[in-house]
Design a protein around this motif. Sequence first.
Motif, PDB file in Angstrom:
ATOM      1  N   LYS A  98      70.071 120.297  62.001  1.00 37.09           N
ATOM      2  CA  LYS A  98      69.195 119.375  62.738  1.00 37.09           C
ATOM      3  C   LYS A  98      68.106 118.828  61.801  1.00 37.09           C
ATOM      4  O   LYS A  98      67.812 117.624  61.797  1.00 37.09           O
ATOM      5  CB  LYS A  98      68.547 120.161  63.894  1.00 37.09           C
ATOM      6  N   ALA A  99      67.557 119.740  60.975  1.00 36.52           N
ATOM      7  CA  ALA A  99      66.502 119.339  60.031  1.00 36.52           C
ATOM      8  C   ALA A  99      67.054 118.338  59.021  1.00 36.52           C
ATOM      9  O   ALA A  99      66.409 117.332  58.700  1.00 36.52           O
ATOM     10  CB  ALA A  99      65.959 120.569  59.314  1.00 36.52           C
ATOM     11  N   SER A 100      68.279 118.609  58.522  1.00 38.00           N
ATOM     12  CA  SER A 100      68.902 117.692  57.561  1.00 38.00           C
ATOM     13  C   SER A 100      69.114 116.317  58.174  1.00 38.00           C
ATOM     14  O   SER A 100      68.927 115.289  57.523  1.00 38.00           O
ATOM     15  CB  SER A 100      70.261 118.230  57.109  1.00 38.00           C
ATOM     16  N   LEU A 101      69.515 116.322  59.444  1.00 40.92           N
ATOM     17  CA  LEU A 101      69.742 115.043  60.136  1.00 40.92           C
ATOM     18  C   LEU A 101      68.447 114.244  60.246  1.00 40.92           C
ATOM     19  O   LEU A 101      68.451 113.018  60.091  1.00 40.92           O
ATOM     20  CB  LEU A 101      70.329 115.289  61.524  1.00 40.92           C
ATOM     21  N   ILE A 102      67.348 114.969  60.497  1.00 41.96           N
ATOM     22  CA  ILE A 102      66.031 114.295  60.589  1.00 41.96           C
ATOM     23  C   ILE A 102      65.727 113.603  59.253  1.00 41.96           C
ATOM     24  O   ILE A 102      65.341 112.438  59.205  1.00 41.96           O
ATOM     25  CB  ILE A 102      64.918 115.317  60.947  1.00 41.96           C
ATOM     26  N   ILE A 103      65.953 114.351  58.159  1.00 36.17           N
ATOM     27  CA  ILE A 103      65.669 113.811  56.821  1.00 36.17           C
ATOM     28  C   ILE A 103      66.592 112.623  56.524  1.00 36.17           C
ATOM     29  O   ILE A 103      66.145 111.566  56.072  1.00 36.17           O
ATOM     30  CB  ILE A 103      65.820 114.912  55.740  1.00 36.17           C
ATOM     31  N   GLU A 104      67.890 112.802  56.786  1.00 37.73           N
ATOM     32  CA  GLU A 104      68.856 111.738  56.516  1.00 37.73           C
ATOM     33  C   GLU A 104      68.530 110.468  57.294  1.00 37.73           C
ATOM     34  O   GLU A 104      68.597 109.361  56.769  1.00 37.73           O
ATOM     35  CB  GLU A 104      70.282 112.214  56.876  1.00 37.73           C
ATOM     36  N   GLU A 105      68.168 110.661  58.556  1.00 38.08           N
ATOM     37  CA  GLU A 105      67.870 109.517  59.414  1.00 38.08           C
ATOM     38  C   GLU A 105      66.644 108.761  58.905  1.00 38.08           C
ATOM     39  O   GLU A 105      66.624 107.534  58.848  1.00 38.08           O
ATOM     40  CB  GLU A 105      67.647 110.021  60.860  1.00 38.08           C
ATOM     41  N   GLU A 106      65.629 109.520  58.514  1.00 39.82           N
ATOM     42  CA  GLU A 106      64.394 108.893  58.009  1.00 39.82           C
ATOM     43  C   GLU A 106      64.683 108.162  56.699  1.00 39.82           C
ATOM     44  O   GLU A 106      64.160 107.067  56.463  1.00 39.82           O
ATOM     45  CB  GLU A 106      63.332 109.983  57.799  1.00 39.82           C
ATOM     46  N   LYS A 107      65.515 108.779  55.848  1.00 42.90           N
ATOM     47  CA  LYS A 107      65.882 108.169  54.563  1.00 42.90           C
ATOM     48  C   LYS A 107      66.657 106.870  54.809  1.00 42.90           C
ATOM     49  O   LYS A 107      66.415 105.857  54.152  1.00 42.90           O
ATOM     50  CB  LYS A 107      66.734 109.147  53.749  1.00 42.90           C
ATOM     51  N   ARG A 108      67.572 106.933  55.780  1.00 42.43           N
ATOM     52  CA  ARG A 108      68.381 105.745  56.101  1.00 42.43           C
ATOM     53  C   ARG A 108      67.471 104.608  56.567  1.00 42.43           C
ATOM     54  O   ARG A 108      67.600 103.467  56.122  1.00 42.43           O
ATOM     55  CB  ARG A 108      69.391 106.111  57.204  1.00 42.43           C
ATOM     56  N   LYS A 109      66.509 104.953  57.439  1.00 40.62           N
ATOM     57  CA  LYS A 109      65.586 103.927  57.945  1.00 40.62           C
ATOM     58  C   LYS A 109      64.740 103.345  56.814  1.00 40.62           C
ATOM     59  O   LYS A 109      64.548 102.135  56.724  1.00 40.62           O
ATOM     60  CB  LYS A 109      64.653 104.539  59.006  1.00 40.62           C
ATOM     61  N   ALA A 110      64.257 104.256  55.943  1.00 45.51           N
ATOM     62  CA  ALA A 110      63.410 103.815  54.818  1.00 45.51           C
ATOM     63  C   ALA A 110      64.204 102.922  53.861  1.00 45.51           C
ATOM     64  O   ALA A 110      63.676 101.926  53.352  1.00 45.51           O
ATOM     65  CB  ALA A 110      62.856 105.022  54.081  1.00 45.51           C
ATOM     66  N   ASP A 111      65.477 103.279  53.622  1.00 45.36           N
ATOM     67  CA  ASP A 111      66.322 102.453  52.746  1.00 45.36           C
ATOM     68  C   ASP A 111      66.465 101.042  53.314  1.00 45.36           C
ATOM     69  O   ASP A 111      66.424 100.056  52.574  1.00 45.36           O
ATOM     70  CB  ASP A 111      67.714 103.090  52.587  1.00 45.36           C
ATOM     71  N   LEU A 112      66.651 100.972  54.632  1.00 38.64           N
ATOM     72  CA  LEU A 112      66.780  99.656  55.278  1.00 38.64           C
ATOM     73  C   LEU A 112      65.485  98.856  55.121  1.00 38.64           C
ATOM     74  O   LEU A 112      65.515  97.656  54.820  1.00 38.64           O
ATOM     75  CB  LEU A 112      67.108  99.826  56.767  1.00 38.64           C
ATOM     76  N   GLU A 113      64.352  99.554  55.339  1.00 39.42           N
ATOM     77  CA  GLU A 113      63.056  98.870  55.203  1.00 39.42           C
ATOM     78  C   GLU A 113      62.850  98.395  53.770  1.00 39.42           C
ATOM     79  O   GLU A 113      62.342  97.291  53.542  1.00 39.42           O
ATOM     80  CB  GLU A 113      61.919  99.815  55.603  1.00 39.42           C
ATOM     81  N   ALA A 114      63.256  99.258  52.818  1.00 35.51           N
ATOM     82  CA  ALA A 114      63.098  98.901  51.398  1.00 35.51           C
ATOM     83  C   ALA A 114      63.943  97.667  51.069  1.00 35.51           C
ATOM     84  O   ALA A 114      63.488  96.763  50.369  1.00 35.51           O
ATOM     85  CB  ALA A 114      63.512 100.069  50.518  1.00 35.51           C
ATOM     86  N   LYS A 115      65.164  97.646  51.605  1.00 37.19           N
ATOM     87  CA  LYS A 115      66.033  96.487  51.372  1.00 37.19           C
ATOM     88  C   LYS A 115      65.395  95.226  51.926  1.00 37.19           C
ATOM     89  O   LYS A 115      65.479  94.147  51.341  1.00 37.19           O
ATOM     90  CB  LYS A 115      67.393  96.711  52.042  1.00 37.19           C
ATOM     91  N   LYS A 116      64.760  95.366  53.091  1.00 40.53           N
ATOM     92  CA  LYS A 116      64.109  94.218  53.717  1.00 40.53           C
ATOM     93  C   LYS A 116      62.934  93.738  52.853  1.00 40.53           C
ATOM     94  O   LYS A 116      62.731  92.528  52.692  1.00 40.53           O
ATOM     95  CB  LYS A 116      63.624  94.586  55.127  1.00 40.53           C
TER      96      LYS A 116
END
Lengths: 209, 121
Positions: free
Chosen positions: B68-86
């Motif tokens: 569950k903790a890993s999923l939290i990290i992965e999800e946040e990383k995925r969101k941040a990557d999208l924001e960075a791309k933007k």
Amino acid sequence: MTLENLMNIIIEDAKKEAENIIKEANKNAEQIIEDSKKNAVSKALEEEKDLIRKAKEEAENIRNTILSEARIKSSWMIINEKTKIIDEAIEKTKEKLKEFTKSKEKYMEILSKLIINAGSTLGGGELEILLNKQDLKLPLDIKKLEKIVEEKTGKKTIFKIVDEDLQTIGGVIVRTKDQKIIINYTFEGLIESHKRYLQKEASKILFSE
Amino acid sequence: MSQEIKPLKKGEKIIEPLESIIETEKQAIRIIEDAKAKAKKIIEDAKIKAQNEYNIAFQETISKISEKASLIIEEEKRKADLEAKKIIKDTEDKIKDLREKASKKIDEAIKKMLSIILMEE
């Protein structure tokens, strides 16, 4: 009741009690195992809050790093692009200067001004002028320039044109006879010495809203 | 079923039956003692098994939490990557706009630089 019956009853009772003892023990054993499992889950769940909090902190750090890197990259992209645009503008300015050297009269006027300016800065006296091959052919009124510098500095001034095959698109180098002091007013030299100022002024115009 | 003990008849032996009863009682006690020993062993085994089960259950639960903790990290990383791309995409658009606006002012900038270089200021 016979004796045998009595003895059988005693043994049967004992067996029943033994059976109950084992049954109770098995029941207790199951309970012990079940309780242990429950305790384990409960203990692990106590750590859940801490683990999730740490994960959220790590996630936040990762997010900040990713976004911070993106923002830095973004800033660099804009700075690089601005630098590129300014450099292009300076290159185009050089081309304009090259074209300008072909407009004989206007160019001669500027060239004279540069020589006077350099001569005055050097304080007059015996000075040497260096021009490129093409500009050596220009009909510069050296006597007039000497006179103007004399008036400005109060010192007798003699300009000597030296042919050293100066490699420049235009402009002049003026130096003292002993070559200890040199003023580089070639266009490349002027661009180089004014580079920061040129970049600043060009930036103001190019990137103002 | 009710049973009653018959009174002794005259001359009937009393010691031997008593001894038999005592022996049977001893046998009964042994049966119960054996059962108690078995019960003790069952509990001891259960305690060992309980410790193993504890470890297994603890690890399983911790694994689920870690996942569950890993999923939290992965999800946040995925969101941040999208924001960075933007951010980068927005910057690319900004640069296009910057160049377009600058191209309209380049002549003015060149004029200014010429006036500086030719000391007309």
